[in-house]
Scaffold this motif. Sequence first.
Motif, mmCIF file in Angstrom:
data_model
loop_
_atom_site.group_PDB
_atom_site.id
_atom_site.type_symbol
_atom_site.label_atom_id
_atom_site.label_comp_id
_atom_site.label_asym_id
_atom_site.label_seq_id
_atom_site.Cartn_x
_atom_site.Cartn_y
_atom_site.Cartn_z
ATOM 1 N N MET A 1 -0.377 54.946 -45.838
ATOM 2 C CA MET A 1 0.851 54.201 -45.602
ATOM 3 C C MET A 1 0.516 52.832 -45.003
ATOM 4 O O MET A 1 -0.241 52.745 -44.047
ATOM 5 C CB MET A 1 1.738 54.987 -44.621
ATOM 6 N N PRO A 2 1.061 51.750 -45.587
ATOM 7 C CA PRO A 2 0.763 50.423 -45.040
ATOM 8 C C PRO A 2 1.342 50.251 -43.649
ATOM 9 O O PRO A 2 2.394 50.796 -43.325
ATOM 10 C CB PRO A 2 1.443 49.477 -46.043
ATOM 11 N N THR A 3 0.638 49.487 -42.837
ATOM 12 C CA THR A 3 1.121 49.241 -41.485
ATOM 13 C C THR A 3 2.156 48.121 -41.484
ATOM 14 O O THR A 3 2.213 47.303 -42.392
ATOM 15 C CB THR A 3 -0.042 48.865 -40.545
ATOM 16 N N PHE A 4 2.936 48.098 -40.434
ATOM 17 C CA PHE A 4 3.975 47.088 -40.227
ATOM 18 C C PHE A 4 3.302 45.824 -39.696
ATOM 19 O O PHE A 4 2.478 45.890 -38.786
ATOM 20 C CB PHE A 4 4.969 47.637 -39.207
ATOM 21 N N SER A 5 3.634 44.674 -40.255
ATOM 22 C CA SER A 5 3.003 43.418 -39.817
ATOM 23 C C SER A 5 3.951 42.662 -38.895
ATOM 24 O O SER A 5 5.077 42.341 -39.264
ATOM 25 C CB SER A 5 2.616 42.554 -41.016
ATOM 26 N N LEU A 6 3.471 42.365 -37.704
ATOM 27 C CA LEU A 6 4.281 41.745 -36.658
ATOM 28 C C LEU A 6 3.629 40.445 -36.210
ATOM 29 O O LEU A 6 2.416 40.389 -36.015
ATOM 30 C CB LEU A 6 4.386 42.708 -35.466
ATOM 31 N N LEU A 7 4.457 39.413 -36.034
ATOM 32 C CA LEU A 7 3.997 38.139 -35.473
ATOM 33 C C LEU A 7 4.706 37.925 -34.141
ATOM 34 O O LEU A 7 5.934 37.971 -34.067
ATOM 35 C CB LEU A 7 4.317 36.977 -36.425
ATOM 36 N N VAL A 8 3.921 37.726 -33.078
ATOM 37 C CA VAL A 8 4.462 37.470 -31.738
ATOM 38 C C VAL A 8 4.197 36.007 -31.396
ATOM 39 O O VAL A 8 3.043 35.572 -31.371
ATOM 40 C CB VAL A 8 3.808 38.397 -30.689
ATOM 41 N N SER B 1 -0.234 39.732 -35.185
ATOM 42 C CA SER B 1 -0.792 38.384 -35.100
ATOM 43 C C SER B 1 -0.060 37.644 -33.992
ATOM 44 O O SER B 1 1.096 37.967 -33.678
ATOM 45 C CB SER B 1 -0.621 37.640 -36.429
ATOM 46 N N GLN B 2 -0.731 36.663 -33.398
ATOM 47 C CA GLN B 2 -0.139 35.959 -32.268
ATOM 48 C C GLN B 2 -0.163 34.452 -32.486
ATOM 49 O O GLN B 2 -1.123 33.919 -33.044
ATOM 50 C CB GLN B 2 -0.885 36.303 -30.968
ATOM 51 N N ALA B 3 0.902 33.788 -32.030
ATOM 52 C CA ALA B 3 0.994 32.329 -32.087
ATOM 53 C C ALA B 3 1.407 31.826 -30.717
ATOM 54 O O ALA B 3 2.228 32.452 -30.042
ATOM 55 C CB ALA B 3 2.008 31.896 -33.138
ATOM 56 N N ALA C 1 3.280 29.340 -35.366
ATOM 57 C CA ALA C 1 3.971 30.465 -36.003
ATOM 58 C C ALA C 1 4.425 30.090 -37.411
ATOM 59 O O ALA C 1 4.286 30.888 -38.363
ATOM 60 C CB ALA C 1 5.166 30.898 -35.160
ATOM 61 N N LEU C 2 4.986 28.899 -37.577
ATOM 62 C CA LEU C 2 5.460 28.469 -38.902
ATOM 63 C C LEU C 2 4.319 28.402 -39.909
ATOM 64 O O LEU C 2 4.476 28.797 -41.072
ATOM 65 C CB LEU C 2 6.134 27.106 -38.808
ATOM 66 N N GLU C 3 3.177 27.900 -39.460
ATOM 67 C CA GLU C 3 2.029 27.808 -40.370
ATOM 68 C C GLU C 3 1.599 29.194 -40.839
ATOM 69 O O GLU C 3 1.232 29.373 -42.013
ATOM 70 C CB GLU C 3 0.882 27.065 -39.683
ATOM 71 N N LEU C 4 1.652 30.171 -39.955
ATOM 72 C CA LEU C 4 1.333 31.553 -40.349
ATOM 73 C C LEU C 4 2.393 32.118 -41.287
ATOM 74 O O LEU C 4 2.065 32.784 -42.282
ATOM 75 C CB LEU C 4 1.207 32.428 -39.095
ATOM 76 N N LEU C 5 3.653 31.855 -41.001
ATOM 77 C CA LEU C 5 4.740 32.370 -41.834
ATOM 78 C C LEU C 5 4.704 31.785 -43.249
ATOM 79 O O LEU C 5 5.128 32.438 -44.215
ATOM 80 C CB LEU C 5 6.092 32.059 -41.191
ATOM 81 N N ARG C 6 4.201 30.563 -43.378
ATOM 82 C CA ARG C 6 4.145 29.920 -44.697
ATOM 83 C C ARG C 6 3.030 30.480 -45.575
ATOM 84 O O ARG C 6 3.074 30.342 -46.804
ATOM 85 C CB ARG C 6 3.953 28.412 -44.528
ATOM 86 N N THR C 7 2.029 31.103 -44.954
ATOM 87 C CA THR C 7 0.864 31.556 -45.725
ATOM 88 C C THR C 7 0.686 33.068 -45.745
ATOM 89 O O THR C 7 -0.091 33.578 -46.548
ATOM 90 C CB THR C 7 -0.422 30.932 -45.150
ATOM 91 N N GLN C 8 1.397 33.776 -44.843
ATOM 92 C CA GLN C 8 1.253 35.231 -44.778
ATOM 93 C C GLN C 8 2.623 35.897 -44.726
ATOM 94 O O GLN C 8 3.602 35.295 -44.318
ATOM 95 C CB GLN C 8 0.465 35.642 -43.522
ATOM 96 N N HIS C 9 2.643 37.170 -45.142
ATOM 97 C CA HIS C 9 3.884 37.942 -45.028
ATOM 98 C C HIS C 9 3.904 38.678 -43.684
ATOM 99 O O HIS C 9 2.914 39.303 -43.285
ATOM 100 C CB HIS C 9 3.985 38.976 -46.156
ATOM 101 N N PHE C 10 5.041 38.596 -43.010
ATOM 102 C CA PHE C 10 5.254 39.376 -41.784
ATOM 103 C C PHE C 10 6.578 40.120 -41.891
ATOM 104 O O PHE C 10 7.567 39.583 -42.398
ATOM 105 C CB PHE C 10 5.273 38.460 -40.550
ATOM 106 N N ASP C 11 6.576 41.348 -41.409
ATOM 107 C CA ASP C 11 7.791 42.163 -41.436
ATOM 108 C C ASP C 11 8.743 41.818 -40.299
ATOM 109 O O ASP C 11 9.928 42.148 -40.356
ATOM 110 C CB ASP C 11 7.416 43.657 -41.352
ATOM 111 N N LEU C 12 8.218 41.151 -39.246
ATOM 112 C CA LEU C 12 9.059 40.808 -38.099
ATOM 113 C C LEU C 12 8.387 39.708 -37.278
ATOM 114 O O LEU C 12 7.164 39.705 -37.112
ATOM 115 C CB LEU C 12 9.284 42.041 -37.199
ATOM 116 N N GLN D 1 11.116 34.335 -45.651
ATOM 117 C CA GLN D 1 11.701 35.668 -45.534
ATOM 118 C C GLN D 1 11.019 36.444 -44.404
ATOM 119 O O GLN D 1 9.967 37.061 -44.608
ATOM 120 C CB GLN D 1 11.562 36.427 -46.861
ATOM 121 N N CYS D 2 11.605 36.380 -43.212
ATOM 122 C CA CYS D 2 11.054 37.140 -42.081
ATOM 123 C C CYS D 2 12.153 37.397 -41.071
ATOM 124 O O CYS D 2 12.741 36.443 -40.527
ATOM 125 C CB CYS D 2 9.907 36.369 -41.423
ATOM 126 N N PRO D 3 12.488 38.653 -40.799
ATOM 127 C CA PRO D 3 13.469 38.944 -39.746
ATOM 128 C C PRO D 3 12.952 38.456 -38.389
ATOM 129 O O PRO D 3 11.748 38.473 -38.131
ATOM 130 C CB PRO D 3 13.572 40.473 -39.768
#
Length: 331
Positions: free
Chosen positions: A1-8, A32-34, A40-51, A76-78
């Motif tokens: 099962m894939p893990t949930f990807s979170l950006l803090v 992942s941490q910013a 954070a925006l640079e990470l969101l533009r290049t990677q998918h995060f679930d939250l 697309q990121c809640p």
Amino acid sequence: MPTFSLLVCDDSNMARKQLLRALPADWPVTVSQASHGQEALELLRTQHFDLLLLDLTMPVLDGYGVLTAIRAEGLQCPVIVVSGDVQDEALRRVTELGALAFLKKPAEPALLQETLQRLGLLTVTGGALAPASLSEPQVTFRDAFREVINVAMGRAAALLARVLGVFVQLPVPNVNILEVGELHMALIDAQQGDRLTAVCQGYIGGGICGEALLLFHDSEVADMARLMQRHEHDYQPMEMLLDMSSVVIGACLSGIAEQINVKFSQGHPQILGEHASIDELIRLNQQRWRKTLAVEVSYSIEGHDIHFDLLLLFTEDSVPLLTHKLAYLMG
């Protein structure tokens, strides 16, 4: 099962560490941490995060800027906002910008879990988190204390916002150990060429003591008095400043005391220098302020040309006691 990807995303190591420890223990998540909004925006533009767990008050780009960019770019990121700025208007604004929830700092683990479940974001498998997925940042005394101040100043701003019917813009607080000469320079920066009136209020609790100093620019006193709903012909400027100081200083000290588990006794606020220059204030108080742990918070009122500075000056002897109080947060 894939893990949930979170950006803090938070500029404080302390706040990120608290959030990581508040996550459900059996949640299969990679983090992942910013340290600011642009990162954070640079990470969101290049990677998918679930939250995204997002702070508001940050350097470079704040949380409002991140939410605005997410919407403008169609990312697309809640988002759940976790902030020390607990003004009602802050909650309204982030909701309008698309945040799914708002949690006040420090986030309570039970409330965070309940929020994740309510939003359908929590998938629990019963397995343990992989240690590598939660790399906790190192926390220094300065970082831990700055986060305590951040939470406390947010509570003070919320109370002030309700009293004045305004939105208070919050800065990232400065925390430094200053010699009297360095304090002099910090106060010179605060003065900005205007003459000042300062309100001073002493405090002590658990062996920790110091003085809170609220600096008002003389050119803005009348505007603040109008916000306090006093008519020009009957308000006493010094009475208004003392009232406002009691609100800001009292709420900020209360927020600090609650987090480090002490109870502060406060002296009566006093006018320290009416229409005085910084040089005069320093000359009158240099013995008391010879070396101090100085906290600087520069508040401003949105929509008004009103700014004032809160300085919390802790005595040198208070630093070891504060360090001990913060040790459980830093460990």
